[in-house]
Write a protein that holds these residues in place. Sequence first.
Motif, short mmCIF file in Angstrom:
data_model
loop_
_atom_site.label_atom_id
_atom_site.label_comp_id
_atom_site.label_asym_id
_atom_site.label_seq_id
_atom_site.Cartn_x
_atom_site.Cartn_y
_atom_site.Cartn_z
N PHE A 124 0.84 -1.21 0.00
CA PHE A 124 0.00 0.00 0.00
C PHE A 124 0.86 1.25 0.00
O PHE A 124 2.03 1.22 0.42
N ALA A 125 0.30 2.35 -0.49
CA ALA A 125 0.98 3.64 -0.47
C ALA A 125 -0.05 4.74 -0.25
O ALA A 125 -1.17 4.66 -0.77
N ASN A 126 0.34 5.73 0.51
CA ASN A 126 -0.52 6.87 0.81
C ASN A 126 -0.62 7.79 -0.42
O ASN A 126 0.39 8.05 -1.07
N VAL A 127 -1.81 8.28 -0.72
CA VAL A 127 -1.97 9.17 -1.88
C VAL A 127 -2.82 10.37 -1.47
O VAL A 127 -4.01 10.22 -1.16
N ALA A 136 3.20 6.39 -6.04
CA ALA A 136 2.49 5.17 -5.61
C ALA A 136 2.38 4.17 -6.75
O ALA A 136 2.62 2.97 -6.57
N VAL A 137 2.03 4.67 -7.94
CA VAL A 137 1.89 3.76 -9.08
C VAL A 137 3.25 3.14 -9.42
O VAL A 137 3.34 1.94 -9.73
N ALA A 138 4.31 3.95 -9.30
CA ALA A 138 5.66 3.43 -9.56
C ALA A 138 6.00 2.33 -8.56
O ALA A 138 6.59 1.30 -8.91
N LYS A 147 -8.43 3.33 -2.88
CA LYS A 147 -9.55 3.33 -1.91
C LYS A 147 -9.44 4.57 -1.04
O LYS A 147 -8.34 4.92 -0.60
N THR A 148 -10.56 5.22 -0.77
CA THR A 148 -10.51 6.34 0.19
C THR A 148 -10.05 5.78 1.53
O THR A 148 -10.36 4.63 1.88
N ARG A 149 -9.30 6.61 2.26
CA ARG A 149 -8.81 6.13 3.55
C ARG A 149 -9.96 5.94 4.54
O ARG A 149 -9.91 5.06 5.39
N ARG A 150 -11.00 6.74 4.40
CA ARG A 150 -12.10 6.67 5.37
C ARG A 150 -13.44 6.46 4.68
O ARG A 150 -13.60 6.75 3.51
N PHE A 151 -14.43 5.98 5.46
CA PHE A 151 -15.85 5.94 5.06
C PHE A 151 -16.14 5.02 3.88
O PHE A 151 -17.17 5.19 3.23
N GLY A 152 -15.27 4.09 3.57
CA GLY A 152 -15.60 3.15 2.49
C GLY A 152 -16.29 1.92 3.07
O GLY A 152 -15.99 1.50 4.18
N TYR A 153 -17.26 1.39 2.38
CA TYR A 153 -17.86 0.10 2.77
C TYR A 153 -18.55 -0.48 1.56
O TYR A 153 -18.95 0.25 0.64
N MET A 174 -11.52 9.81 -6.29
CA MET A 174 -11.45 9.99 -4.82
C MET A 174 -12.04 11.33 -4.39
O MET A 174 -12.22 11.58 -3.21
N GLN A 175 -12.29 12.22 -5.36
CA GLN A 175 -12.90 13.53 -5.11
C GLN A 175 -12.18 14.30 -4.01
O GLN A 175 -12.81 14.92 -3.15
N GLY A 176 -10.85 14.22 -4.04
CA GLY A 176 -10.05 15.01 -3.09
C GLY A 176 -9.86 14.35 -1.74
O GLY A 176 -9.13 14.86 -0.89
N ALA A 177 -10.52 13.21 -1.50
CA ALA A 177 -10.37 12.53 -0.20
C ALA A 177 -9.00 11.84 -0.13
O ALA A 177 -8.54 11.29 -1.13
N PRO A 178 -8.36 11.86 1.03
CA PRO A 178 -7.11 11.09 1.19
C PRO A 178 -7.38 9.63 0.86
O PRO A 178 -8.45 9.11 1.18
N ALA A 179 -6.40 8.99 0.21
CA ALA A 179 -6.64 7.62 -0.27
C ALA A 179 -5.38 6.79 -0.13
O ALA A 179 -4.29 7.30 0.16
N VAL A 180 -5.55 5.50 -0.31
CA VAL A 180 -4.38 4.60 -0.42
C VAL A 180 -4.48 3.85 -1.74
O VAL A 180 -5.58 3.52 -2.20
N LEU A 181 -3.32 3.61 -2.34
CA LEU A 181 -3.27 2.72 -3.50
C LEU A 181 -2.83 1.36 -2.97
O LEU A 181 -1.80 1.24 -2.31
N GLU A 182 -3.66 0.35 -3.25
CA GLU A 182 -3.33 -1.00 -2.78
C GLU A 182 -2.94 -1.87 -3.96
O GLU A 182 -3.62 -1.89 -4.99
#
Lengths: 356, 356
Positions: A124-127, A136-138, A147-153, A174-182
């Motif tokens: 994983f990497a923070n985006v 992150a893609v590299a 995936k958004t870091r928060r509020f996903g289900y 992600m609409q500007g929400a902090p996310a992680v690339l998995e």
Amino acid sequence: MTTPLAPGSTIGILGGGQLGRMLSVAASRLGFKTHIFEPSANPPAADVAAKVTTASYEDADTLRAFAETVDVITYEFENIPTSSLDLLESLRPIHPNREALRISQDRLTEKTFLAELGLSTAPFANVESEVDMTAAVAEIGTPSIMKTRRFGYDGKGQSRLKSAEDAAQALADMQGAPAVLEGFVNFSCEISVIAARSADGQVSAFDPGENVHRDGILHTTTVPAKVPARLLTDAVLMAGRILNALDYVGVLGVEFFVTPQGLVINEIAPRVHNSGHWTQNGCTCCQFEQHIRAVAGWPLGDGNRHSDVVMENLIGDDMDRLPELMADPACALHLYGKADVKPGRKMAHVNRIVSG
Amino acid sequence: MTTPLAPGSTIGILGGGQLGRMLSVAASRLGFKTHIFEPSANPPAADVAAKVTTASYEDADTLRAFAETVDVITYEFENIPTSSLDLLESLRPIHPNREALRISQDRLTEKTFLAELGLSTAPFANVESEVDMTAAVAEIGTPSIMKTRRFGYDGKGQSRLKSAEDAAQALADMQGAPAVLEGFVNFSCEISVIAARSADGQVSAFDPGENVHRDGILHTTTVPAKVPARLLTDAVLMAGRILNALDYVGVLGVEFFVTPQGLVINEIAPRVHNSGHWTQNGCTCCQFEQHIRAVAGWPLGDGNRHSDVVMENLIGDDMDRLPELMADPACALHLYGKADVKPGRKMAHVNRIVSG
């Protein structure tokens, strides 16, 4: 030793969906009343609760009044605002604790915590920016998933990358929400463990179940999982390590990918979990009662499996199958009392007994 | 075919004690709401019901308002005034039907009905006067037992005759109420069958349980009963004959004495029954769900036993044993949420799993 909460006490539950409903029923079995706090009107849990408060999680006055009527607080749902939890925690004990909630509310925090415990997760990497995204893609490569870091289900707040060209779109999704690339995990199946820890540190786990998803939503859980026994033992031990590291009290759901290299943790949920619904008809003490026992400071119950079960979620117009399911003696039905059938909405589940 | 009641419908329940409470929980599993009608305040069922009405069974206006909010009516308790039932029946379907209730409300009517069906009961005689009493003692002999025809439960309204000299006292004990004198039955043990009949005439019975009483109140029910298989079959067949004769819809409890001459019926109860509580942890579909299914016009569920169980009632200060019972993994606890512990009051029961 913890003093067990006396029968007649009231357990406050944040969230009044089907999990709150089934927690409320389990609480009644042990002689407790429940008070549900839920923003939306007429939630499923209201039909089986002694009291219901309808208010926003941001409404401090109402949260305070709620807390004052209950002896202990738990939740069916992890996306509760931090400020609300601060307020509630100053008034009454909350189980599972704030740390468990903090960690599981944020995918980055959760994966970092698991990695520090020595448990495998997807790479994983923070985006938070285009620069992060390129890096992150590299690092993670493709195929991968944002995936958004928060509020996903249930698959919400996610975007797939088939190749590096999808990076810009995924970031935009992600609409500007902090996310992680998995990174993509090459798995043969998914299993989950529902485990519990009591206030005295007793740990118990239900048999791991094998999960099949459809359209990002859990479709079936089959118990026992058809996975080598060694991996099932690993799964239970890993869940136990998480519970102890968090000084956790209550039920925790842990989802694993089964890979050629062993188990990789997908995510954890600090609450009763859809993949544990089979326990209602497979065990003497189901996940809902196990959670209430833990939260109430009681010893854990017997979670041994007496029957093999295939749990199936009934989603949206799956409810059209009700006439056939109600007539099938192998099927134990659990309906959530939701008035409106909507596509993608979890309406009920059925536990099909496949052996006894 | 009967049209099954749709999820989201409301089941009205007369009586809000522990039976109403557990019926309400079972109704929620099938997606129904419940509305409890109960004369006393804060009844056990109120904690798990969508709505509660507190009023006397004689309050016609409130009964009418209650009936108008529900789709079908059932009861946890057979001593409901006839005039109230007449009113309710004119507004909504009532299951089990009036005839079942009429027969089981009166010991004389009940025994006469059973005798006409060709089923054995204790010898009995009607007693409404001293003249009747003298004739009854001459016919039935002693030892024997006087019981009020109506409103008896848990050993209340009864008086024993060791010899003919006790006749005057036994008659006085009835305080002018119509009574029956029942002959002594020389039995080795008591068993009961909990049987159900659906609106379509489908009949299903749970395995018979062996009952032990203490001080006139049920103490334990053990399943399977240690009684010859032939008698267990007889018991189920006799229960089925009663259900069909009454065109019954719902769960019926039938208590039998096991004698050297075969089974003798002690009494019937047109409702879920204390000796059926073991089904909550012994079967996929418990007696409460079976009753709700029948009342709602659904097909019956699977009442096959998956575990052997000893059910024990926790009465009065038996609740002092709670710390030990909550820590015993073989014990599934069911508390009724009653605030005050009183001698002789049923507070809870425990289903001890003795094999799986």
